[in-house]
Design a protein around this motif. Structure first.
Motif, PDB file in Angstrom:
ATOM      1  N   SER A  40      -3.520  -6.458  -1.566  1.00  0.00           N
ATOM      2  CA  SER A  40      -3.515  -5.002  -1.687  1.00  0.00           C
ATOM      3  C   SER A  40      -3.220  -4.624  -3.126  1.00  0.00           C
ATOM      4  CB  SER A  40      -2.473  -4.377  -0.761  1.00  0.00           C
ATOM      5  OG  SER A  40      -2.521  -2.956  -0.838  1.00  0.00           O
ATOM      6  N   GLY A  73      -3.669   2.006  -1.359  1.00  0.00           N
ATOM      7  CA  GLY A  73      -4.026   0.649  -1.737  1.00  0.00           C
ATOM      8  C   GLY A  73      -5.465   0.308  -1.412  1.00  0.00           C
ATOM      9  N   SER A  92       0.827  -1.211   0.000  1.00  0.00           N
ATOM     10  CA  SER A  92       0.000   0.000   0.000  1.00  0.00           C
ATOM     11  C   SER A  92       0.857   1.255   0.000  1.00  0.00           C
ATOM     12  CB  SER A  92      -0.927  -0.012   1.220  1.00  0.00           C
ATOM     13  OG  SER A  92      -1.801   1.095   1.226  1.00  0.00           O
TER      14      SER A  92
END
Length: 475
Positions: free
Chosen positions: A424, A437, A192
């Motif tokens: 993610s 994400g 992320s």
């Protein structure tokens, strides 16, 4: 056979599957690709510090072998000859494994971890060992052994951890694939923060060995720039290994491509709202997914708090007692936060630990029950974007908590408690040009469904995420 030489920008933007396809067609040389990978890694290393160690001699030697095999038509997999990185808590035969700690040996190990061995058997070429915080104990990207690993999108910022170097090197474009491990978010947090795809399969789907002190939380999986690459790695590395008893129960539930999926959209997972910059990007992504008709999307709420007490109990006792002897002998050279867990673990009685295991069972019953109604869930991966590189918590965070990093990762660790697959997916940049994400969570063993849906989302969200590599930090 005449090979094409890629420039570094084209190499860094390519997927592993695309590179493998061109190797199979006789267009690209594995030797040249390793030189590209090492060139990008060396260019970015002064600023990013993604590697505990690069392995140029070994990589070049293996690349020569892979090129000879390709010339002879002996292709091991769809990613034969592609450069990758391995997190420095996985064994690579003939190399040391530092695990981010000054307490570990420089002696080479004699056997590779299952994920590493399977990727090398598939013809990939490992260029280096990617950094991790000490023994992978936290969600930030610094360690006593290797210092601070920095986010390629903004080197003043954190990569997240514990697969810190893996997320960073994928984001720089040095390699399209890196291995990771995840016991509380350690694949998905750096994915992320760094704008990568990070896939935590079902517990045991990819074997974990050597075992960890939190083995019933610990998953192995890939960090990549594209979903197809994550799917390729999963297909090549999943399946039982006798060294990980949990892997004996790995099952792959097939995907029905014609099925109309029921997907629950969770804007505030476990009652924790994301920050405004994350919410803005997530909302734009959901609008685009709705317009694209990727599934039947319905907004839902998760009617319970994040299970921090359960995670604290499992993590503090596992790490604090599991590393107690090492901490007693080497506290002065260890991460102070990890060393502190040995003291905190002493406060847990056997009755306390039994209570935590009972609470975990109740949580898992609830988490599994979510998928009686929904095929998948989507939510932000993290409630915030990357924060200061040297910090343990974001500004104003809970630095004095037993596990400071768990206080800012409430969307990831719950699905380690339940062992369910979670991925993610990068969905664009915040207004500060930091990645955001989207997390896709599925029921136990629905790894292929998670990957399939992630691929559909990736296509639909392409306008929000036009580039997969960070701007170069090198000269």
């Amino acid at each position: 056979m005449t090979f094409v030489d890629l420039d570094l920008a084209e190499y860094a933007a390519s997927s592993a599957v695309a590179l493998g396809r061109r190797i199979a067609a006789g267009e690209l040389s594995p030797v040249h690709l390793v030189e590209c990978a090492l060139a990008v890694a060396n260019r970015e290393e002064p600023a990013v510090n993604a590697y505990a160690a690069l392995m140029p001699e070994r990589a070049r030697s293996i690349a020569v072998q892979r090129e000879a095999e390709a010339r002879a038509g002996l292709l091991r997999s769809v990613i034969h000859g592609v450069p990758i990185a391995a997190k420095d808590n996985m064994y690579i035969e003939g190399q040391p494994c530092w695990k981010g700690s000054l307490t570990t040996s420089d002696d080479p190990v004699t056997e590779s971890s299952p994920m590493v061995a399977r990727l090398e058997e598939a013809g990939t070429v490992i260029i280096g060992r990617a950094t991790t915080p000490e023994f992978g104990w936290k969600g930030a990207g610094n360690s006593p052994r290797t210092g601070v690993t920095r986010n390629p999108w903004n080197t003043a910022c954190n990569t997240g951890g514990s697969s810190a170097g893996s997320g960073a090197t994928v984001a720089t474009g040095a390699v399209p694939i890196a291995t990771g491990t995840d016991a509380g978010g350690s694949i998905r947090i750096p994915a992320s923060f760094c704008g990568a795809v990070g896939f935590k399969p079902t517990l045991g789907a990819i074997p974990v060995w050597p075992g960890t002190v939190n083995e019933n939380l610990s998953h192995a999986g890939p960090l990549t720039r594209f979903v197809d690459d994550a799917a390729a790695v999963f297909g090549l590395t999943c399946g039982p290994d006798s060294r990980d008893p949990q892997s004996a129960f790995s099952i792959r539930v097939p995907v029905d491509p014609a099925a109309r999926l029921r997907v629950g959209v969770v804007r505030e997972p476990f009652g924790v709202p994301p920050g405004a910059e994350v919410a803005e990007v997530f909302d734009a992504a959901i609008r685009l997914l709705t317009d694209a008709g990727v599934a039947e999307l319905t907004e839902i709420t998760l009617d319970r708090a994040a299970p921090l007490e359960i995670f604290d109990g499992l993590w503090v006792t596992g790490r604090g007692l599991g590393f107690a002897e090492v901490i007693r002998a080497h506290r002065d050279v260890m991460d102070p936060g990890l060393a502190r867990l040995a003291i905190l673990a002493e406060d847990y009685s056997l009755a306390d630990f039994f209570a935590v295991t009972q609470q975990r069972r109740a949580f898992n019953e609830w988490a599994f029950g979510l998928f009686d109604r929904w095929d998948l869930l989507v939510m932000p991966t993290m409630p915030l974007t990357a924060f200061a590189a040297e910090a343990e918590v974001p500004s104003g965070g809970h630095a004095d908590a037993p596990l400071p990093w768990a206080t800012w990762t409430p969307y990831t660790y719950p699905f380690n408690i339940s062992g369910q697959p979670a991925l993610s997916l990068p969905i664009g940049l915040s207004n500060r040009d930091l990645p955001v994400g989207l997390q896709i969570v599925g029921p136990w063993s629905a790894d292929l469904q998670v990957l399939s849906f992630a691929g559909r989302c990736e296509s639909a969200l392409a306008p929000l995420n036009p580039r997969r590599t960070a701007p170069s930090t090198g000269v």
